[in-house]
Design a protein around this motif. Structure first.
Motif, PDB file in Angstrom:
ATOM      1  N   ARG A   4      36.397   1.998   3.620  1.00 48.71           N
ATOM      2  CA  ARG A   4      35.888   2.858   2.534  1.00 48.71           C
ATOM      3  C   ARG A   4      34.389   2.696   2.383  1.00 48.71           C
ATOM      4  NH1 ARG A   4      40.485   1.498  -0.233  1.00 48.71           N
ATOM      5  NH2 ARG A   4      39.438  -0.298  -1.124  1.00 48.71           N
ATOM      6  N   HIS A  64      38.619   7.042  -4.223  1.00 48.94           N
ATOM      7  CA  HIS A  64      39.242   5.866  -3.617  1.00 48.94           C
ATOM      8  C   HIS A  64      40.596   6.244  -3.002  1.00 48.94           C
ATOM      9  CE1 HIS A  64      40.043   1.395  -3.588  1.00 48.94           C
ATOM     10  NE2 HIS A  64      41.250   1.879  -3.395  1.00 48.94           N
ATOM     11  N   ARG A  83      40.864  -1.920   4.526  1.00 53.11           N
ATOM     12  CA  ARG A  83      40.702  -0.632   3.840  1.00 53.11           C
ATOM     13  C   ARG A  83      39.424  -0.595   3.032  1.00 53.11           C
ATOM     14  NH1 ARG A  83      46.668  -0.348   2.938  1.00 53.11           N
ATOM     15  NH2 ARG A  83      46.285  -1.622   1.110  1.00 53.11           N
ATOM     16  N   GLU A  98      43.582  -0.086  -6.247  1.00 54.47           N
ATOM     17  CA  GLU A  98      44.457  -0.847  -5.346  1.00 54.47           C
ATOM     18  C   GLU A  98      45.723  -1.291  -6.061  1.00 54.47           C
ATOM     19  OE1 GLU A  98      44.443  -1.993  -1.985  1.00 54.47           O
ATOM     20  OE2 GLU A  98      43.114  -0.260  -1.860  1.00 54.47           O
ATOM     21  N   TYR A 120      44.066  -5.074   2.644  1.00 53.31           N
ATOM     22  CA  TYR A 120      43.165  -4.743   1.531  1.00 53.31           C
ATOM     23  C   TYR A 120      41.714  -4.789   2.004  1.00 53.31           C
ATOM     24  CZ  TYR A 120      40.577  -5.265  -2.831  1.00 53.31           C
ATOM     25  OH  TYR A 120      39.676  -5.101  -3.841  1.00 53.31           O
ATOM     26  N   SER A 177      37.799   0.087  -8.009  1.00 50.93           N
ATOM     27  CA  SER A 177      38.491  -0.098  -6.724  1.00 50.93           C
ATOM     28  C   SER A 177      39.684  -1.044  -6.894  1.00 50.93           C
ATOM     29  CB  SER A 177      37.535  -0.636  -5.663  1.00 50.93           C
ATOM     30  OG  SER A 177      37.007  -1.863  -6.082  1.00 50.93           O
ATOM     31  N   GLU A 178      39.501  -2.031  -7.743  1.00 47.62           N
ATOM     32  CA  GLU A 178      40.584  -2.977  -7.964  1.00 47.62           C
ATOM     33  C   GLU A 178      41.732  -2.322  -8.737  1.00 47.62           C
ATOM     34  OE1 GLU A 178      40.436  -7.358  -9.672  1.00 47.62           O
ATOM     35  OE2 GLU A 178      38.730  -6.838  -8.377  1.00 47.62           O
TER      36      GLU A 178
END
Lengths: 509, 186
Positions: free
Chosen positions: B172, A42, B168, A10, B165, A6-7
Motif C-alpha cells: 500500500r 485502504h 500488504r 485491518e 499484514y 490503517s490499523e
C-alpha cells in the motif's frame, strides 16, 4: 483518533474489532471525512492486491518471470565464461543440454529460431525445439534468424548483445539487426540505448555502437518507422530509403542510406504443411461434412451426421459464411462430435477457425468447441469467448483446461467475423501458461489473464473436436456461427496463420 | 441489423465498457462489505451479469458507479442472506457506516485514479521477494487459511498473519508513493 486508520481498517477486515470498537469506528466514519476517505482507499487497495494475486494476472506472472530470468542470467554469466571455449566448438543445437531445457520449461517462449550461420553464443535462453525465451542474449559471432510469435522476423549478426522482451519488443544494446515486420506485428518496438524505434509495418535495420561517441543507426528499407530519441522524446517518422543516426546526446542526423547492402530476413518458407485436416462446414446433400486432409493417419474423420451427431433435436443451420456456407447455432443446443483419428492432442498442433458471435450473445452462449474425452469431466480443453469478468478481458478468446484458463485481450463478440487460432506447442510438461498461443485476425493475442494448469498426459488421446453445443459439464449452448476449421500438425508460423486469414488456404509447397 | 437494434447494442457496449472501468472500485466496495476477497470478486461478477442484462435501465447522465453499486449491494445482500448467520447490532451499525463511507467517497471520476494506483501496484508487486509472493499467492490465489498457510510454510499462524499484514502495508505504502511519483512527472 486513538490509532491510525490503517490499523482500524485491518482490524475491520479481519473481524478483530470488539463491539465497542465497532461503534467507535462507525462514528469515526460518519463524522470524519479524512478518515472515511483513508478507510475506503485502504480497503480498495487491499482488494486490488487480492485481485492481482487471485486472478494470477498476466502482469504479475510476467514480472515474476522477468525476475527469475534476470537472476539466472547473472548465474549463467559466470558459468558461461568458464565453458565458453567448449561451447564455441559446438553448434547452436548441439550445445543445448537437457538441464537448460528443463530449467526454462515453465517460461513462455516469445520467438522461434529459424536458422543460424556460424553462430557462437555467450548467452542464450532456448529449448531444444528452438523456442527462444525472454532474457539477455549475447552472440559472439555469426548470424541468427528468428521469428517472434507476433510475426516479426529478425536477423542478428554478431557480435551483438540483445534482450528479447516480449513478442512485440526487443532491446538491442550492441551490434546489428535487420527486421521484417508484416502487418500483424505492426507496432513492434526495438529499444536501443539511444532511441526507441517503433515499426509502422516495414523492413528496416538497426545498428548500435555502444562506445561513448557511438549511436544507433536506423536504415528504413521499406514502409515507415517512428524513432524517438532517449533525450528529446519527440517521435520522428522516417520513410523508405531514409537513414538516421541518434547519438548518446540525443542528436539526430541523416546518414548515408545503406539499405541496399542489408540482408532483410523474410518469413521462413518451409513448403507444404505436413499434416492437416480442413473442414469447410459447407452444406452437403447427404448430411455429412466434407473434409480434406493430408498426412494424418487414416480414420473415420468427421463422420458426424448432422442429426445423429448433434445428439439433439435442434440441429444447427447452414447459411452464408465467411467462405461458402457456415454452421449457425441458435443457442438452444446441438453438438456435432467428430471422430478425428489423426493426431494426438499432446503433440504440437494448431486449430484455426472463423467465428461470428452476435453482439447481444449472452454469457451462457459462449463456448465454440471442446476437445478431449467427452465422457470424463475435467479432461476437455474448451475454446470460448470469455464471459467471466474475473478472468480477463470480456469477450476475448479463452481456452480452459481443468481449473486453468488463458484469456486473450481482443474481444470477438461484436457481431463481426473473426479468425481465431489456438496454437499448442506440444511436448512434455505442457502447461496452459507456456504452451498455448492465441491469434485473432492473424494478430498475436497477448493474454489479459491466466490461471496456469498442467495439461496432463493421460488426456492426450485422440482429438475429438466438438462444435458445441455445450460445455460438457455445464451444458452452455453456443450462439453464433462457425466456419472453416483447420487442424494442422505442428505449430503454424505467424505468416502461415496470416495466409489462412487472408486466403483460407495453407502453403501448398 | 436495424437502426434501433444497432443503437441498442452500441448503448449496451458503452454502458458495459464504462462499468468495467469501475471494476477496482466495485471490488473494493464488495470487499469492504464482505471482507472476503474471493466472495467479493464473485459478487462483482454477478453484478456485471446484471449490468449486461439491464443496461437499458441505466439513466444516462446519472452516476454509473452509484447504479452499479446498487446492483452490487443486492448481490452482496443475497450472499449474506444465504449464510444465515446472526449479525450483532454493533456490526450492523458498522456495516451501514462502511456502506455509507463508500457511497460518500466513490465517484465516477475516480476510475482513472485507481487505474494509476493499479499500475503503481503492479510495479510494487514486482519488488516483492519470492517468499512474499508465495505467501500472497497462497492466501489469495489458492485461498488457503492462515492455518493452512502456516502448515505449508512451516510458520506459526501468528507469524503468517503478521507477515501478510506487513506485506500488504508495504505494498500500500509503495503504491501510494509510486503513484505520487508518477503524477509528479510531466
Amino acid at each position: 483518533m486513538s490509532k491510525p486508520i490503517s490499523e482500524w481498517s485491518e482490524q475491520y477486515l479481519h473481524g478483530d474489532l470488539s463491539e465497542e470498537e465497532m461503534l467507535t469506528l462507525a462514528q469515526l466514519l460518519d463524522s470524519d471525512t479524512q478518515a472515511r476517505e483513508a478507510f475506503v482507499e485502504h480497503i480498495t487497495i487491499d482488494a486490488a492486491i487480492g485481485s492481482a494475486f487471485s486472478g494470477r494476472s498476466w502482469a504479475v506472472d510476467a514480472v515474476a518471470k522477468k525476475r527469475r530470468l534476470h537472476r539466472r542470467s547473472w548465474m549463467r554469466r559466470g558459468i558461461t565464461a568458464a565453458m565458453i571455449a567448449g561451447f564455441m566448438l559446438l553448434g547452436w543445437l548441439m550445445a543445448m543440454n537437457a538441464d537448460r531445457t528443463k530449467d526454462l520449461i515453465h517460461e513462455r517462449a516469445v520467438a522461434t529460431l529459424n536458422s543460424t550461420r556460424n553462430a557462437v553464443w555467450n548467452e542464450w535462453h532456448a529449448s531444444k525445439e528452438g523456442w527462444l525465451y525472454p532474457g539477455a542474449y549475447s552472440l559472439e559471432s555469426g548470424t541468427v534468424t528468428f521469428t517472434f510469435d507476433s510475426g516479426a522476423v529478425v536477423a542478428v549478426s554478431g557480435p551483438a548483445e540483445f534482450q528479447l522482451k516480449s513478442p512485440f519488443k526487443m532491446e538491442l544494446s550492441l551490434g546489428e539487426a535487420c527486421f521484417f515486420v508484416d502487418e500483424p506485428a505492426r507496432g513492434f518496438v526495438v529499444d536501443t540505448p539511444h532511441a526507441t524505434i517503433e515499426d509502422m509495418g516495414t523492413a528496416f535495420s538497426v545498428s548500435v555502437d555502444d562506445a561513448a561517441d557511438g549511436g544507433s543507426d536506423v536504415n528504413v528499407v521499406d514502409g515507415e518507422v517512428k524513432v524517438t530519441s532517449r533525450v528529446l522524446e519527440t517521435p520522428v517518422l522516417y520513410r523508405a530509403r531514409e537513414a538516421v543516426r541518434i547519438d548518446a546526446a540525443g542528436n539526430t542526423k541523416s546518414i548515408v542510406y545503406r539499405g541496399d547492402k542489408l540482408r532483410i530476413p523474410r518469413p521462413v518458407t518451409r513448403g507444404a504443411v505436413g499434416a492437416y485436416i480442413h473442414l469447410p462446414l459447407d452444406q452437403r446433400w447427404d448430411g455429412l461434412f466434407r473434409s480434406r486432409q493430408r498426412g494424418f493417419k487414416t480414420g473415420d474423420q468427421f463422420l458426424a451426421d448432422t442429426r445423429a451427431g448433434f445428439q439433439s433435436d435442434v440441429a444447427p443451420a447452414y447459411r452464408a459464411g465467411k467462405f461458402g456456407d457456415a454452421l449457425y447455432f441458435d443457442g438452444r443446443g446441438g453438438a456435432p462430435i467428430f471422430d478425428f483419428a489423426g493426431g494426438k492432442s499432446g503433440r504440437s498442433h494448431t486449430l484455426s477457425l472463423w467465428v461470428q458471435v452476435p453482439a447481444d450473445a449472452a454469457p451462457a452462449e459462449s463456448t465454440f468447441l471442446a476437445f478431449g474425452n467427452v465422457h470424463r469431466q475435467g479432461d476437455q480443453l474448451t475454446l470460448s469467448w470469455n464471459h467471466d469478468t474475473r478472468a480477463g478481458a470480456y469477450g476475448a478468446l479463452r481456452v480452459d483446461y481443468g481449473d486453468g484458463y488463458v484469456t486473450g485481450s481482443m474481444p470477438v463478440n461484436d457481431g463481426d467475423w473473426h479468425h481465431i487460432v489456438l496454437g499448442f506447442c506440444g511436448g512434455k510438461d505442457a502447461r496452459l501458461a507456456t504452451h498455448v498461443r492465441l491469434y485473432v485476425d492473424s494478430r498475436l493475442d497477448e493474454p489479459s489473464a491466466l490461471r496456469d494448469e498442467e495439461i496432463l498426459p493421460d488426456t492426450r488421446e485422440r482429438m475429438r473436436p466438438t462444435f458445441t453445443g455445450f460445455r460438457f459439464a455445464a451444458e452452455y449452448p453456443f450462439r453464433g456461427a462457425l466456419d472453416e476449421l483447420y487442424i494442422t500438425g505442428g505449430l503454424l508460423l505467424p505468416h502461415e496463420i496470416q495466409g489462412l486469414y487472408r486466403t483460407n488456404s495453407l502453403p501448398s509447397g | 441489423m436495424s437502426y434501433s437494434v444497432s443503437m441498442s447494442i452500441e448503448r449496451r457496449n458503452r454502458v458495459v465498457k464504462q462499468a468495467l472501468e469501475l471494476r477496482p472500485m466495485l471490488v473494493g466496495y464488495a470487499y469492504g462489505l464482505l471482507r472476503h476477497h474471493a466472495r467479493a470478486e464473485d459478487a462483482v461478477h454477478e453484478a456485471y451479469l446484471v449490468v449486461m442484462d439491464k443496461y437499458e435501465q441505466f439513466e444516462e447522465g446519472t452516476s454509473l458507479i452509484a447504479w452499479c453499486r446498487t446492483i452490487l449491494r443486492y448481490k452482496v445482500a443475497e450472499m449474506v442472506r444465504k449464510e444465515r448467520r446472526l449479525v450483532p447490532v454493533e456490526q450492523r451499525i458498522l456495516d451501514d457506516a462502511v456502506e455509507s463511507a463508500f457511497q460518500l467517497t466513490q465517484q465516477d471520476t475516480q476510475s482513472r485514479r485507481y487505474d494509476a494506483l493499479a499500475e503503481a501496484l503492479e510495479h510494487c508487486v514486482s519488488q516483492l521477494t519470492e517468499e512474499q509472493r508465495a505467501l500472497l499467492s497462497a492466501c489469495y490465489s489458492e485461498r488457503l487459511s492462515y492455518e493452512e498457510s502456516a502448515g505449508r510454510f512451516g510458520l506459526r499462524v501468528e507469524t503468517v498473519r503478521k507477515r501478510l499484514y506487513r506485506i500488504r502495508a508495504g505494498l500500500r505504502d509503495c503504491a501510494m508513493k509510486r503513484k505520487a511519483l508518477m503524477e509528479a512527472q510531466p
